[in-house]
Write an enzyme that holds these catalytic residues in place. Sequence first.
Site, PDB file in Angstrom:
ATOM      1  N   GLY A 159       0.841  -1.198   0.000  1.00  0.00           N
ATOM      2  CA  GLY A 159       0.000   0.000   0.000  1.00  0.00           C
ATOM      3  C   GLY A 159       0.869   1.237   0.000  1.00  0.00           C
ATOM      4  CG  ASP A 206      -7.419   7.587  10.536  1.00  0.00           C
ATOM      5  OD1 ASP A 206      -8.558   7.679  10.020  1.00  0.00           O
ATOM      6  OD2 ASP A 206      -6.372   7.570   9.859  1.00  0.00           O
TER       7      ASP A 206
END
Length: 613
Positions: free
Chosen positions: A356, A472
């Site tokens: 990623g 988050d």
Amino acid sequence: MASNMANPANHLPYFFGNITREEAEEYLMQGGMSDGLYLLRQSRNYLGGFALSLAYGRKVHHYTIERELSGTYAIAGGKSHASPAELINYHSEEADGLICLLRKSFNRPPGVEPKTGPFEDLKENLIREYVKQTWNLQGHALEQAIISQKPQLEKLIATTAHEKMPWFHGRISREESEHRILIGSRNNGKFLIRERDSNGSYALCLLNDGKVLHYRIDRDKTGKLSIPDGKRFDTLWQLVEHYSYKPDGLLRVLSIPCPRHGSESDNVVFDTRPLPGTPSKLQTPIGAPSDDQTPFNPYVLQRARGLIGAEKGDQREALPMDTEVYESPYADPDEIKPKNVTLDRKLLTLEEGELGSGNFGTVKKGFYKMKKGAKPVAVKILKNESNDPAIKDELLREANVMQQLDNPYIVRMIGICEAEAWMLVMEMAELGPLNKFLQKNRHVTEKNITELVHQVSMGMKYLEENNFVHRDLAARNVLLVTQHYAKISDFGLSKALSADENYYKAQSHGKWPVKWYAPECMNFYKFSSKSDVWSFGVLMWEAFSYGQKPYKGMKGGEVAQMIERGERMECPEACPVEVYDLMKLCWTYNVDDRPGFVAVELRLRNYYYDISH
């Protein structure tokens, strides 16, 4: 309810629990035996099943209610029903195979609870001992394993419990079984069970007047166990329990287990109580001569070294505890945590390709060489061509938070490495983000999704208890180790609160994931565990909508207005109402009225146990 999986019939006033057929008949006789008088009891043959005892023509008729693979309940050949209560209601209007309609329930006397079976009484200890020995877990890791995997462990224990019983001798010959029974006392009713072959058949060896009788125990195509022409059972321990109450085709009841070699002096591991409720006249074994009245508890276990329980290699679904990342690598006393968690670059190898990428840089798969071998790791590599100290500080801040965390449902940091770039080395979670996994795997069941979000709630409860705010929390930041094991990741925005703080106040609005943020975050820049609870509600919505984006097509400002108007996202199509109710609770506007993770985790846990029953 937190400690035991809920029985779907416990709340019914006519449910008597684990009573025998004879006890049921005695109760109905007390009730007058009018046609249509009935009670419900736990099946002593089938796991999760029930038995209906119904009076008609001055006789009691018994019907087995099996729990089907789909989780529904049915009398053999009859209609399926969502619950035992629904089945009872149906048969009060339609006989449909019963000898008569169910007309009047015989209810438990006031203050009398449904009777738990002896296996239920010992189950908690069995599970604890099994987890300790199979995965060598202790303390916090042990408790987390038991809470998150209770349904799977209960099923495992139920089907392998016989292996831990003193009467089970494993694979031995017929001659050896006779030799063992004839050693020591030769009381009538002394018995053992041995494995006959690899097809799942067994033999019951029973001593009667100095002779050893052998009864074959076969397994049919559905997996049920029985002696020829006898009752069928899901498990060996249910079969032993049944024949310790009455002979039912045997020459006598099972009364004295023949211990395994070397086990006589260390026979008991958990409990030496007689079977709960044994003194009742209803439980006197029918046809048992007086010399066989020795109280026998088929649930007393062997000492730990006698355990033959399922090992990790057995054919069963992998549990989180089977993976390499359930415990920290530093939980191994041979692995010494490096000072300041700074790793040696020479011990780290990186693979080509990226897992990623983001503003910070890239994530690659790698291997970190430890004393016990190379561990697969995920490595966050800082992209910092401009040499901006703020970017490095952000990575070090994340590392500082992560090194303080140690929980099975949180991605752990292995260490940091300063070489060609700053690198954050973390545990590997092969299947990647939850939202992407669910987008590609629409076959994942509601139960499986509930299992995963419950694990996330356990990780968040740990953060709450340790005064950390994640800031988050979203499905993209939950990584899957396996389809049944989730870990919370990405602590870039996380903050540690001091003991006297219950929220963090940001100085200014940053690049925030506003669709996941609670109103107080947007309005007052205030972040707490309660604001993480709001985010968790959004995460649940993402999970049960199979990775869809929340508030699709809306801008942040529009979302804020919608919330101020008291509106919330609709229930996802595949989402159960109980879960949606919890989501709405997480989206309580007033932070003081919003539940914390202790309450959220417990509610999810109970729901997960219910649907797994």
